[in-house]
Design a protein around this motif. Structure first.
Motif, PDB file in Angstrom:
ATOM      1  N   THR A  52       0.846  -1.186   0.000  1.00 54.43           N
ATOM      2  CA  THR A  52       0.000   0.000   0.000  1.00 54.43           C
ATOM      3  C   THR A  52       0.887   1.243   0.000  1.00 54.43           C
ATOM      4  OG1 THR A  52      -0.073   0.180   2.415  1.00 54.43           O
ATOM      5  CG2 THR A  52      -1.766  -1.188   1.354  1.00 54.43           C
ATOM      6  N   GLU A  53       0.302   2.372  -0.329  1.00 55.53           N
ATOM      7  CA  GLU A  53       1.070   3.618  -0.331  1.00 55.53           C
ATOM      8  C   GLU A  53       1.597   3.927   1.069  1.00 55.53           C
ATOM      9  OE1 GLU A  53       0.568   8.420  -1.294  1.00 55.53           O
ATOM     10  OE2 GLU A  53      -0.984   6.984  -1.924  1.00 55.53           O
ATOM     11  N   GLU A  54       0.778   3.708   2.092  1.00 57.37           N
ATOM     12  CA  GLU A  54       1.174   4.032   3.459  1.00 57.37           C
ATOM     13  C   GLU A  54       2.315   3.132   3.939  1.00 57.37           C
ATOM     14  OE1 GLU A  54      -2.796   5.347   2.462  1.00 57.37           O
ATOM     15  OE2 GLU A  54      -1.910   3.341   2.437  1.00 57.37           O
ATOM     16  N   TYR A  55       2.251   1.862   3.602  1.00 62.55           N
ATOM     17  CA  TYR A  55       3.305   0.919   3.975  1.00 62.55           C
ATOM     18  C   TYR A  55       4.606   1.301   3.270  1.00 62.55           C
ATOM     19  CZ  TYR A  55       5.494  -3.723   4.723  1.00 62.55           C
ATOM     20  OH  TYR A  55       6.320  -4.754   5.074  1.00 62.55           O
ATOM     21  N   ALA A  56       4.508   1.590   1.976  1.00 64.76           N
ATOM     22  CA  ALA A  56       5.708   1.978   1.212  1.00 64.76           C
ATOM     23  C   ALA A  56       6.303   3.263   1.764  1.00 64.76           C
ATOM     24  CB  ALA A  56       5.341   2.156  -0.259  1.00 64.76           C
ATOM     25  N   GLU A  63       5.993  -4.834  12.457  1.00 64.37           N
ATOM     26  CA  GLU A  63       5.139  -3.650  12.330  1.00 64.37           C
ATOM     27  C   GLU A  63       5.859  -2.550  11.566  1.00 64.37           C
ATOM     28  OE1 GLU A  63       2.996  -0.660  15.450  1.00 64.37           O
ATOM     29  OE2 GLU A  63       2.613  -2.815  15.693  1.00 64.37           O
ATOM     30  N   VAL A  64       5.281  -2.129  10.478  1.00 63.83           N
ATOM     31  CA  VAL A  64       5.816  -1.055   9.638  1.00 63.83           C
ATOM     32  C   VAL A  64       4.783   0.067   9.576  1.00 63.83           C
ATOM     33  CG1 VAL A  64       6.535  -0.400   7.296  1.00 63.83           C
ATOM     34  CG2 VAL A  64       7.180  -2.644   8.222  1.00 63.83           C
ATOM     35  N   GLY A  65       5.149   1.237  10.086  1.00 60.74           N
ATOM     36  CA  GLY A  65       4.250   2.383   9.997  1.00 60.74           C
ATOM     37  C   GLY A  65       3.167   2.449  11.040  1.00 60.74           C
ATOM     38  N   GLY A  66       3.101   1.490  11.955  1.00 61.01           N
ATOM     39  CA  GLY A  66       2.063   1.497  12.982  1.00 61.01           C
ATOM     40  C   GLY A  66       0.942   0.515  12.677  1.00 61.01           C
ATOM     41  N   ARG A  67       0.061   0.332  13.647  1.00 63.78           N
ATOM     42  CA  ARG A  67      -0.991  -0.679  13.546  1.00 63.78           C
ATOM     43  C   ARG A  67      -1.962  -0.396  12.405  1.00 63.78           C
ATOM     44  NH1 ARG A  67      -3.848  -0.534  18.894  1.00 63.78           N
ATOM     45  NH2 ARG A  67      -5.099  -2.203  17.971  1.00 63.78           N
ATOM     46  N   ASP A  68      -2.347   0.857  12.217  1.00 65.73           N
ATOM     47  CA  ASP A  68      -3.307   1.175  11.157  1.00 65.73           C
ATOM     48  C   ASP A  68      -2.727   0.880   9.781  1.00 65.73           C
ATOM     49  OD1 ASP A  68      -5.159   1.968  13.006  1.00 65.73           O
ATOM     50  OD2 ASP A  68      -4.746   4.118  12.801  1.00 65.73           O
ATOM     51  N   VAL A  69      -1.455   1.219   9.603  1.00 64.70           N
ATOM     52  CA  VAL A  69      -0.795   0.948   8.327  1.00 64.70           C
ATOM     53  C   VAL A  69      -0.727  -0.557   8.082  1.00 64.70           C
ATOM     54  CG1 VAL A  69       1.400   1.082   7.077  1.00 64.70           C
ATOM     55  CG2 VAL A  69       0.517   3.092   8.273  1.00 64.70           C
ATOM     56  N   GLY A  86      -4.107  -1.972   7.158  1.00 60.27           N
ATOM     57  CA  GLY A  86      -4.408  -1.668   5.768  1.00 60.27           C
ATOM     58  C   GLY A  86      -3.608  -2.519   4.805  1.00 60.27           C
ATOM     59  N   GLN A  87      -2.345  -2.787   5.159  1.00 56.33           N
ATOM     60  CA  GLN A  87      -1.499  -3.600   4.282  1.00 56.33           C
ATOM     61  C   GLN A  87      -1.981  -5.047   4.240  1.00 56.33           C
ATOM     62  OE1 GLN A  87       1.517  -2.993   2.120  1.00 56.33           O
ATOM     63  NE2 GLN A  87       0.333  -4.813   1.616  1.00 56.33           N
ATOM     64  N   LEU A  88      -2.346  -5.590   5.383  1.00 58.49           N
ATOM     65  CA  LEU A  88      -2.836  -6.964   5.388  1.00 58.49           C
ATOM     66  C   LEU A  88      -4.183  -7.061   4.675  1.00 58.49           C
ATOM     67  CD1 LEU A  88      -1.808  -8.394   8.874  1.00 58.49           C
ATOM     68  CD2 LEU A  88      -0.505  -8.183   6.763  1.00 58.49           C
ATOM     69  N   ALA A  89      -4.999  -6.017   4.813  1.00 59.45           N
ATOM     70  CA  ALA A  89      -6.263  -6.000   4.066  1.00 59.45           C
ATOM     71  C   ALA A  89      -5.998  -5.992   2.565  1.00 59.45           C
ATOM     72  CB  ALA A  89      -7.089  -4.778   4.464  1.00 59.45           C
ATOM     73  N   ARG A  90      -4.952  -5.282   2.135  1.00 62.02           N
ATOM     74  CA  ARG A  90      -4.595  -5.281   0.715  1.00 62.02           C
ATOM     75  C   ARG A  90      -4.200  -6.685   0.254  1.00 62.02           C
ATOM     76  NH1 ARG A  90      -2.206  -1.716  -2.799  1.00 62.02           N
ATOM     77  NH2 ARG A  90      -3.863  -0.317  -2.084  1.00 62.02           N
ATOM     78  N   LEU A  91      -3.430  -7.397   1.075  1.00 63.22           N
ATOM     79  CA  LEU A  91      -3.059  -8.763   0.712  1.00 63.22           C
ATOM     80  C   LEU A  91      -4.298  -9.641   0.557  1.00 63.22           C
ATOM     81  CD1 LEU A  91       0.051  -9.421   3.007  1.00 63.22           C
ATOM     82  CD2 LEU A  91       0.033  -8.776   0.587  1.00 63.22           C
ATOM     83  N   VAL A 125      -4.093 -12.568  11.976  1.00 65.38           N
ATOM     84  CA  VAL A 125      -3.082 -11.605  12.413  1.00 65.38           C
ATOM     85  C   VAL A 125      -3.631 -10.184  12.336  1.00 65.38           C
ATOM     86  CG1 VAL A 125      -0.818 -10.617  11.909  1.00 65.38           C
ATOM     87  CG2 VAL A 125      -1.145 -13.087  11.795  1.00 65.38           C
ATOM     88  N   MET A 126      -4.341  -9.888  11.274  1.00 64.38           N
ATOM     89  CA  MET A 126      -4.890  -8.545  11.098  1.00 64.38           C
ATOM     90  C   MET A 126      -5.844  -8.176  12.235  1.00 64.38           C
ATOM     91  SD  MET A 126      -6.898  -6.963   7.778  1.00 64.38           S
ATOM     92  CE  MET A 126      -8.401  -7.899   8.029  1.00 64.38           C
ATOM     93  N   GLU A 127      -6.672  -9.122  12.637  1.00 66.99           N
ATOM     94  CA  GLU A 127      -7.653  -8.837  13.684  1.00 66.99           C
ATOM     95  C   GLU A 127      -7.046  -8.887  15.083  1.00 66.99           C
ATOM     96  OE1 GLU A 127     -10.523  -7.681  13.112  1.00 66.99           O
ATOM     97  OE2 GLU A 127     -10.482  -7.983  10.949  1.00 66.99           O
ATOM     98  N   GLU A 128      -6.201  -9.887  15.329  1.00 64.42           N
ATOM     99  CA  GLU A 128      -5.695 -10.064  16.687  1.00 64.42           C
ATOM    100  C   GLU A 128      -4.530  -9.145  17.006  1.00 64.42           C
ATOM    101  OE1 GLU A 128      -4.840 -14.145  17.450  1.00 64.42           O
ATOM    102  OE2 GLU A 128      -6.894 -14.813  17.084  1.00 64.42           O
ATOM    103  N   ARG A 129      -3.681  -8.879  16.026  1.00 63.60           N
ATOM    104  CA  ARG A 129      -2.489  -8.073  16.294  1.00 63.60           C
ATOM    105  C   ARG A 129      -2.704  -6.602  15.962  1.00 63.60           C
ATOM    106  NH1 ARG A 129       2.740  -9.712  17.260  1.00 63.60           N
ATOM    107  NH2 ARG A 129       4.410  -8.225  16.842  1.00 63.60           N
ATOM    108  N   TYR A 130      -3.482  -6.328  14.938  1.00 65.00           N
ATOM    109  CA  TYR A 130      -3.635  -4.945  14.475  1.00 65.00           C
ATOM    110  C   TYR A 130      -5.084  -4.464  14.523  1.00 65.00           C
ATOM    111  CZ  TYR A 130       0.960  -6.193  12.679  1.00 65.00           C
ATOM    112  OH  TYR A 130       2.254  -6.633  12.570  1.00 65.00           O
ATOM    113  N   GLY A 131      -5.926  -5.164  15.293  1.00 66.10           N
ATOM    114  CA  GLY A 131      -7.319  -4.768  15.408  1.00 66.10           C
ATOM    115  C   GLY A 131      -7.501  -3.564  16.312  1.00 66.10           C
ATOM    116  N   ASP A 132      -8.756  -3.270  16.629  1.00 64.34           N
ATOM    117  CA  ASP A 132      -9.084  -2.048  17.378  1.00 64.34           C
ATOM    118  C   ASP A 132      -9.018  -2.231  18.883  1.00 64.34           C
ATOM    119  OD1 ASP A 132      -9.546  -0.673  15.031  1.00 64.34           O
ATOM    120  OD2 ASP A 132     -11.653  -1.289  14.949  1.00 64.34           O
TER     121      ASP A 132
END
Length: 282
Positions: free
Chosen positions: A117-121, A167-173, A176-181, A265-272
């Motif tokens: 994603t742009e944010e990850y890059a 973790e690159v760029g923080g949890r939100d980034v 978003g990156q895992l959602a892109r995958l 991983v997206m939900e458990e590690r980077y969820g809300d």
């Protein structure tokens, strides 16, 4: 600052772009501010691009073509400009990547560039060169246009589980990156597998690598280190690395099970949920 009167169009693709923009703008009898009004930007931005202080985007180029009636000139040039922003040692690989019909990639530490994603890059590229991050991100995203061609390359990516957890760029980034995958799970031409930690030692532990195949040329093997890349068509290397990649594919989770792990991983590690309440993902 480049002097617009002395700008050398042969110095680089960016210089040539700025020189042509100024030439066509003046031929149309427009000031920088007037052209800016037509294509919905500031005259200052026009000046910065004409003097190579800013790198044009593809959107800017398309609007400039429409405003100046240049028959796609700037839309064609911007690809060269953006590619020139890549590290010099990486440019030969980017050129071959754009021509490949089949791309196999193993990534041990980061998401493969075509899937970022742009944010990850931005977070990744900003570590070493924060002053050039806009240009480098634009160049990386432009590489991804090959996935949207009428006949895109087939892309198969194996990611170490470490890529999901670093973790690159923080949890939100990262979310978003895992959602892109996960979005690629419906793609007929892009497949992602995750190599779990549980496999133990494996053939990719020496580092990330890519294999490129072509309709009309020999296969290529690409290996990247910190500040340089190595590309070869040596048949023995291709044979060994192709077999090694096949072993990685066979050992990794299936694409379907990879989707399940990425989702978890997206939900458990980077969820809300708060840090204290989140389960640790191994």
């Amino acid at each position: 600052m480049a002097n617009v009167q002395n700008l050398d169009p042969t110095a680089s693709p960016l210089d040539y772009y700025g020189w042509e923009l100024r030439r066509h703008r003046e031929a149309a009898g427009l000031s920088q501010g007037q052209l800016g009004e037509i294509i919905f930007c500031t005259g200052s931005l026009i000046g910065q691009i004409e003097t190579t202080r800013r790198v044009p985007t593809r959107d800017f180029s398309e609007r400039a073509d429409a405003a100046l009636g240049t028959d796609g000139l700037f839309s064609r040039l911007v690809g060269l400009v953006l590619r020139s922003q890549l590290p010099t040692w990486f440019q030969p690989y980017a050129e071959m990547e754009a021509r490949a019909t089949y791309i196999s990639a193993f990534q041990a530490q980061v998401v493969y560039g075509l899937l970022q994603t742009e944010e990850y890059a931005r977070a990744l590229l900003g570590v070493d060169q924060p002053g050039k991050v806009d240009e480098m991100v634009a160049a990386r995203l432009d590489r991804q246009r090959i996935l949207h061609r009428e006949q895109p390359p087939a892309v198969w990516v194996v990611l170490s589980e470490a890529v999901l957890l670093q973790e690159v760029g923080g949890r939100d980034v990262m979310r978003g990156q895992l959602a892109r995958l996960l979005e690629f799970s419906d793609s007929p031409w892009v497949k992602v597998q995750v190599l779990p930690f549980s496999v133990g030692q494996h053939t990719g532990m020496m580092g990330s690598f890519n294999l490129l195949r072509f309709d009309d040329g020999p296969d290529l093997f690409y290996l990247e280190s910190y500040d340089q890349g190595h590309m070869t068509a040596n048949p023995q290397v291709i044979r060994e690395r192709s077999f090694g990649y096949a072993r990685l594919q066979a050992t990794a989770l299936s694409p379907e099970d990879s989707v399940a792990l990425i989702t978890r991983v997206m939900e458990e590690r980077y969820g809300d949920q708060p840090w204290s309440d989140r389960s640790t993902v191994a």
